[in-house]
Enzyme design. Structure first.
Site, PDB file in Angstrom:
ATOM      1  CB  THR A  42      -0.978  -0.026   1.202  1.00 40.44           C
ATOM      2  OG1 THR A  42      -1.860  -1.257   0.994  1.00 40.44           O
ATOM      3  CG2 THR A  42      -1.686   1.319   1.256  1.00 40.44           C
ATOM      4  CE1 TYR A  56      -5.535   0.792   0.163  1.00 44.31           C
ATOM      5  CE2 TYR A  56      -3.866  -0.260  -1.090  1.00 44.31           C
ATOM      6  CZ  TYR A  56      -4.787  -0.209   0.169  1.00 44.31           C
ATOM      7  OH  TYR A  56      -4.265  -0.832   1.353  1.00 44.31           O
ATOM      8  CB  SER A  89       2.830  -8.063   1.248  1.00 47.00           C
ATOM      9  OG  SER A  89       1.688  -7.944   2.376  1.00 47.00           O
ATOM     10  CB  THR A 122       0.693  -3.469   6.306  1.00 47.06           C
ATOM     11  OG1 THR A 122      -0.790  -3.634   5.602  1.00 47.06           O
ATOM     12  CG2 THR A 122       1.139  -2.208   6.163  1.00 47.06           C
ATOM     13  CG  ASP A 123      -2.685  -7.858   3.593  1.00 50.59           C
ATOM     14  OD1 ASP A 123      -2.881  -8.225   2.431  1.00 50.59           O
ATOM     15  OD2 ASP A 123      -2.805  -6.757   4.324  1.00 50.59           O
ATOM     16  CE  LYS A 195      -3.087  -4.873   7.718  1.00 52.51           C
ATOM     17  NZ  LYS A 195      -3.130  -5.005   6.127  1.00 52.51           N
ATOM     18  CD  GLU A 316      -5.978 -26.360  27.627  1.00 51.58           C
ATOM     19  OE1 GLU A 316      -6.276 -25.034  28.348  1.00 51.58           O
ATOM     20  OE2 GLU A 316      -6.792 -27.126  27.583  1.00 51.58           O
TER      21      GLU A 316
HETATM   22  N1  DGL Z   1      -2.330  -5.970  -0.546  1.00 51.22           N
HETATM   23  C1  DGL Z   1      -2.110  -5.401   0.796  1.00 51.22           C
HETATM   24  C2  DGL Z   1      -0.506  -5.759   0.957  1.00 51.22           C
HETATM   25  O1  DGL Z   1       0.150  -5.452  -0.003  1.00 51.22           O
HETATM   26  C3  DGL Z   1      -2.143  -3.901   1.213  1.00 51.22           C
HETATM   27  C4  DGL Z   1      -2.077  -3.736   2.700  1.00 51.22           C
HETATM   28  C5  DGL Z   1      -0.998  -2.709   2.936  1.00 51.22           C
HETATM   29  O2  DGL Z   1       0.298  -2.907   2.318  1.00 51.22           O
HETATM   30  O3  DGL Z   1      -1.210  -1.791   3.669  1.00 51.22           O
HETATM   31  O4  DGL Z   1       0.055  -6.158   1.832  1.00 51.22           O
END
Ligand code: DGL
Length: 359
Positions: A42, A56, A89, A122-123, A195, A316
């Site tokens: 992103t 986006y 990602s 971020t993924d 995240k 457990e």
């Molecule tokens: N498609 C997600 C990624 O590339 C978008 C999320 C992001 O980068 O914030 O991880």
């Protein structure tokens, strides 16, 4: 008159111009050299309008444009960029991880590089950050950074996140602290951060808290990583030719053994069991996991408890009796990263368990 005035100032201007390269060279020498490796996400995303903070396309904008979009970076460091890949990602592969890790290692070995920033979606940012934390043999700062909004959106967070990342990458105080993540003004450990939400700029949290903060380009530290990393790690990217197949199976009420069997049939060398609570395993699944263990598949219990699952051995499940491993406080996706790296060194479940306690 005009000529006389010109004559009187030209020598000075000339001297200034002649001296300029020396002054610039001096200024450049005073600043750290930071390389930004771009992978997509992103932070490189673009939306149709400034109102599109969540709608986006990721991985559209190139690294040169990202750097040009934050001219203040040049006040912090001598910055140059490389476009290593341009992906969202969620699509990252083990081969992408190895490619990125090898490029980071090459740059870290260069005496002309003081710090490295990686722009990333971020993924799976937390997985890449943890992977590099395990395998990069350097104490130079390595900062992984992303953004929750594309640069085209109002109040985009990418520019300041990138500025903070370069500031930390160029700071001597960040050396030896492992791979770090700068999001939302916080400095997080690449090992601990995850995240935790997907629609806020304060998305990234560590169950045990951030290591520090960045304010106007200056970093403030409050704690240090406690687990082994980078220079203290027994793993080295230079010795890793490939990463083994490790699968993840999510548990829930009424679960059966279908996913576990499918992962094993697909060649998984280890299965991360994402258990409820303390990594609990349904009685409908235990016999299959015992069989798979006998067939040589490592069984690693993690938890889907958010923000800090903490799986204890024999609490457990009789892990000693079943010869299973517990993932400690690592979330499932990070447990997979450590399991893959650990399996490049050992197939011994007791050694695996040691690694899960130590990293
Ligand atoms: N498609 C997600 C990624 O590339 C978008 C999320 C992001 O980068 O914030 O991880």
């Amino acid at each position: 008159m005009k000529t006389a005035v010109l004559k009187s100032i030209i020598p000075g201007a000339l001297a200034l111009l002649l001296a300029m390269p020396a002054a610039q060279a001096q200024e450049a020498a005073a600043k750290p050299n930071v390389v930004i490796l771009a992978t997509g996400g992103t932070i490189a995303g673009a939306g149709a309008s400034a109102a599109n903070s969540a709608t986006y396309t990721a991985a559209k904008v190139g690294i040169d444009q990202l750097i040009a979009g934050v001219p203040e970076l040049s006040q912090l460091a001598n910055v140059r960029g490389e476009q290593v890949m341009q992906i969202a990602s969620e699509s990252i592969t083990n081969d992408n991880l190895l490619q990125l890790g090898r490029r980071v290692a090459e740059l870290a070995d260069s005496k002309d590089v003081d710090g490295i920033v990686i722009t990333h979606g971020t993924d799976t940012l937390e997985e890449t950050a943890y992977f590099l934390n395990l395998v990069e043999k350097t104490d130079k700062p390595i900062i992984v950074v992303g953004s929750m909004r594309p640069g085209t959106a109002m109040s985009a967070d990418g520019m300041l996140n990138l500025y903070n990342a370069v500031a930390v990458a160029g700071s001597k105080e960040a050396r030896g602290k492992g791979v770090l993540v700068t999001m939302n003004d916080e400095i997080q450990s690449g090992r601990d951060v995850s995240k935790m939400m997907n629609i806020k700029t304060e998305a990234f949290k560590s169950p045990w808290g951030p290591l520090g903060m960045v304010v106007e380009g200056k970093s403030y530290w409050f704690r240090l990583p406690a687990k082994r990393h980078t220079m203290d790690s027994e793993f080295d990217i230079k010795n890793i030719k490939s990463l083994p197949n490790v699968g993840i199976a999510y548990s829930y009420g009424n679960v059966d053994d279908t996913a576990y069997k499918a992962l094993a049939q697909n060649g998984a060398k280890a299965i991360i069991h994402v258990g409820t609570g303390n990594g609990s395993v349904s009685s409908r699944v235990v016999p299959t996991l015992q069989e798979l263990r006998k067939d040589g598949v490592q069984i690693i219990r993690s938890s889907h408890v958010n923000n800090g699952g903490f799986v204890l051995r024999n609490a457990e499940q009789p892990d000693d009796k079943y010869d299973w491993v517990v993932a400690h406080d690592l979330n499932p996706q990070k447990a997979r990263i450590l399991a893959m790296v650990a399996l490049t060194k050992t197939q011994d479940s007791k050694e695996l368990q040691r690694m899960f306690w130590e990293y």
